[in-house]
Design a protein around this motif. Structure first.
Motif, short mmCIF file in Angstrom:
data_model
loop_
_atom_site.label_atom_id
_atom_site.label_comp_id
_atom_site.label_asym_id
_atom_site.label_seq_id
_atom_site.Cartn_x
_atom_site.Cartn_y
_atom_site.Cartn_z
N ILE A 1 0.86 -1.25 -0.04
CA ILE A 1 0.03 -0.12 -0.16
C ILE A 1 0.88 1.29 0.01
N ALA A 2 1.89 1.39 0.77
CA ALA A 2 2.82 2.42 1.01
C ALA A 2 3.50 2.57 -0.31
N ARG A 3 3.95 1.59 -1.19
CA ARG A 3 4.61 1.67 -2.34
C ARG A 3 3.76 2.21 -3.34
N ASP A 4 2.55 1.61 -3.50
CA ASP A 4 1.71 2.23 -4.32
C ASP A 4 1.36 3.59 -4.11
N PHE A 5 0.99 4.03 -2.97
CA PHE A 5 0.92 5.47 -2.67
C PHE A 5 2.00 6.37 -3.18
N GLU A 6 3.25 6.06 -2.95
CA GLU A 6 4.29 6.75 -3.41
C GLU A 6 4.44 7.03 -4.77
N SER A 7 3.77 5.97 -5.69
CA SER A 7 3.66 6.04 -7.03
C SER A 7 2.90 7.07 -7.69
N PHE A 8 2.15 7.58 -6.68
CA PHE A 8 0.92 8.78 -7.28
C PHE A 8 1.92 9.71 -7.74
N TYR A 9 3.13 10.18 -7.04
CA TYR A 9 3.76 11.10 -7.32
C TYR A 9 4.69 11.10 -8.59
N THR A 10 4.53 9.67 -9.32
CA THR A 10 5.35 9.71 -10.77
C THR A 10 4.37 10.12 -11.63
N PHE A 11 3.05 10.40 -11.39
CA PHE A 11 1.91 10.65 -12.17
C PHE A 11 2.01 12.07 -12.93
N GLN A 12 2.13 12.18 -14.38
CA GLN A 12 2.31 13.31 -15.04
C GLN A 12 1.10 13.79 -15.88
N PRO A 13 0.27 14.58 -15.20
CA PRO A 13 -1.19 14.53 -15.98
C PRO A 13 -0.92 15.11 -17.23
N GLU A 14 0.00 16.10 -17.48
CA GLU A 14 0.26 16.81 -18.80
C GLU A 14 0.53 15.78 -19.78
N ASP A 15 1.17 14.88 -19.54
CA ASP A 15 1.56 13.70 -20.52
C ASP A 15 0.48 12.65 -20.75
N VAL A 16 -0.38 12.24 -19.43
CA VAL A 16 -1.20 11.27 -19.59
C VAL A 16 -2.52 11.82 -20.15
N LEU A 17 -3.00 12.82 -19.76
CA LEU A 17 -4.25 13.32 -20.18
C LEU A 17 -4.26 13.93 -21.54
N ALA A 18 -3.21 14.38 -22.08
CA ALA A 18 -2.93 14.93 -23.37
C ALA A 18 -3.43 13.92 -24.45
N GLN A 19 -3.15 12.46 -23.93
CA GLN A 19 -3.00 11.59 -25.17
C GLN A 19 -4.40 10.84 -25.01
N ILE A 20 -5.36 11.31 -24.03
CA ILE A 20 -6.46 10.71 -24.14
C ILE A 20 -7.72 11.60 -24.73
N HIS A 21 -8.42 11.00 -25.84
CA HIS A 21 -9.46 11.92 -26.60
C HIS A 21 -10.73 11.66 -26.36
N CYS A 22 -11.07 10.44 -25.60
CA CYS A 22 -12.70 10.19 -25.23
C CYS A 22 -13.01 11.39 -24.26
N PRO A 23 -14.31 11.62 -23.98
CA PRO A 23 -14.81 12.35 -23.10
C PRO A 23 -14.40 12.03 -21.69
N VAL A 24 -14.06 13.04 -20.83
CA VAL A 24 -13.45 12.96 -19.52
C VAL A 24 -14.43 13.54 -18.42
N PHE A 25 -14.98 12.97 -17.34
CA PHE A 25 -15.53 13.59 -16.28
C PHE A 25 -14.72 13.60 -15.03
N LEU A 26 -14.50 14.97 -14.58
CA LEU A 26 -13.56 14.93 -13.34
C LEU A 26 -14.21 15.77 -12.20
N LEU A 27 -14.45 14.93 -11.09
CA LEU A 27 -14.96 15.49 -9.99
C LEU A 27 -14.03 15.52 -8.83
N THR A 28 -14.08 16.68 -8.29
CA THR A 28 -13.14 16.87 -7.07
C THR A 28 -14.00 17.10 -6.01
N ALA A 29 -13.57 16.47 -4.85
CA ALA A 29 -13.98 16.62 -3.47
C ALA A 29 -13.53 17.63 -2.58
#
Length: 280
Positions: A191-219
């Protein structure tokens, strides 16, 4: 219906599937959760074939590999989609599941739509300070399932979660007996290792290549007096990078989002899923 599925790559997942004819939603849960975390969404979106599953290292699925991360879990999700022969999946992810679903959508051109429930933004140090202390409970042992459920009730009701039969079912599913004591099924190091991998996420790289409709909900709801789990500004790059995104905000906190019924959020999801780009 719940069942075990062994994928083409030899991994065994526990999945829970409900029928529907408006397309297939496959839901990925949060860091320390299991498929039951998505119960209210699976129940509400009853017009869809909805598949929730235990991510590796959680619930009744196989243990996670020693190098697990949001990246490997995304590959697992694609493996599961391929094995189940889902042609045009709607990927729904909550918290860690949102990161996983976004990476999977980046790699799967035939994704029909992507739903991100308070995840797939940039985590910061405040997120780490909120999450890491809470993981200590995974190392604890309990004298009985009742003992575990009592402690879980104190934790969750303190976070605004409505306690009832469903929450009892959720917490009792996540434990196992080991050496005469009861403990969470998940390995704390995984669990701790998986959590630390959150910090490797690059939204500008990942989301830029997604062309389907996206729904983002923030809490935006606070966890006690400590603020939200993910700050609103952490989603700036996610919103900027996605070419076809609809955003929404809830005043519920990160845990109320899934453990309490959310009729307004469901209405927004139904509206999103009814747009012509998703229905086509």
């Amino acid at each position: 219906m719940g069942q075990y599925v062994t994928t083409k790559k030899g991994r065994t997942f526990y999945i829970y599937e409900t029928p529907g004819n408006r397309g297939t939603v496959i839901g990925s849960h949060g860091l320390t959760g299991n498929h039951k975390q998505l119960h209210y969404y699976q129940e509400a979106l009853s017009d869809y074939r909805f598949i929730s599953y235990d991510i590796l290292g959680r619930g009744n699925s196989d243990p996670a590999p020693e190098d697990s991360s949001i990246d490997t879990h995304a590959d697992d999700l694609l493996d599961l989609i391929d094995t189940l022969k889902i042609e045009h999946p709607i990927l729904l992810g909550y918290s860690m599941g949102a990161y996983i679903s976004a990476i999977a959508a980046n790699r799967l051109d035939r994704t029909k739509a992507l739903i991100l429930l308070d995840g797939a933004g940039e985590a910061d140090e405040a997120t780490r300070k909120l999450v890491l202390p809470s993981l200590g409970r995974l190392k604890k042992t309990f004298t009985s399932p009742d003992h575990y459920a009592q402690e879980a009730e104190k934790l969750y009701t303190g976070l605004g979660v409505d306690w009832g039969p469903h929450m009892e079912e959720v917490v009792r599913y996540e434990i196992k007996e080991a050496g005469g004591a009861w403990r969470n099924k998940s390995d704390p190091d995984t669990i701790a290792r998986d959590f630390e991998s959150f910090y490797t996420f690059q939204p500008e790289d990942v989301l830029a290549q997604i062309h389907c409709p996206v729904f983002l909900l923030t809490a935006t709801g606070s966890l006690g007096d400590k603020g939200p789990l993910f700050k609103e500004e952490g989603y700036a790059l996610t919103k900027k990078a996605a070419s076809n995104i609809r955003t929404a905000v809830t005043s519920s906190n990160h845990y109320e989002l899934v453990f309490n019924r959310q009729p307004e959020i469901i209405r927004q999801l139904e509206s999103f899923l009814s747009q012509k780009e998703v229905k086509a």
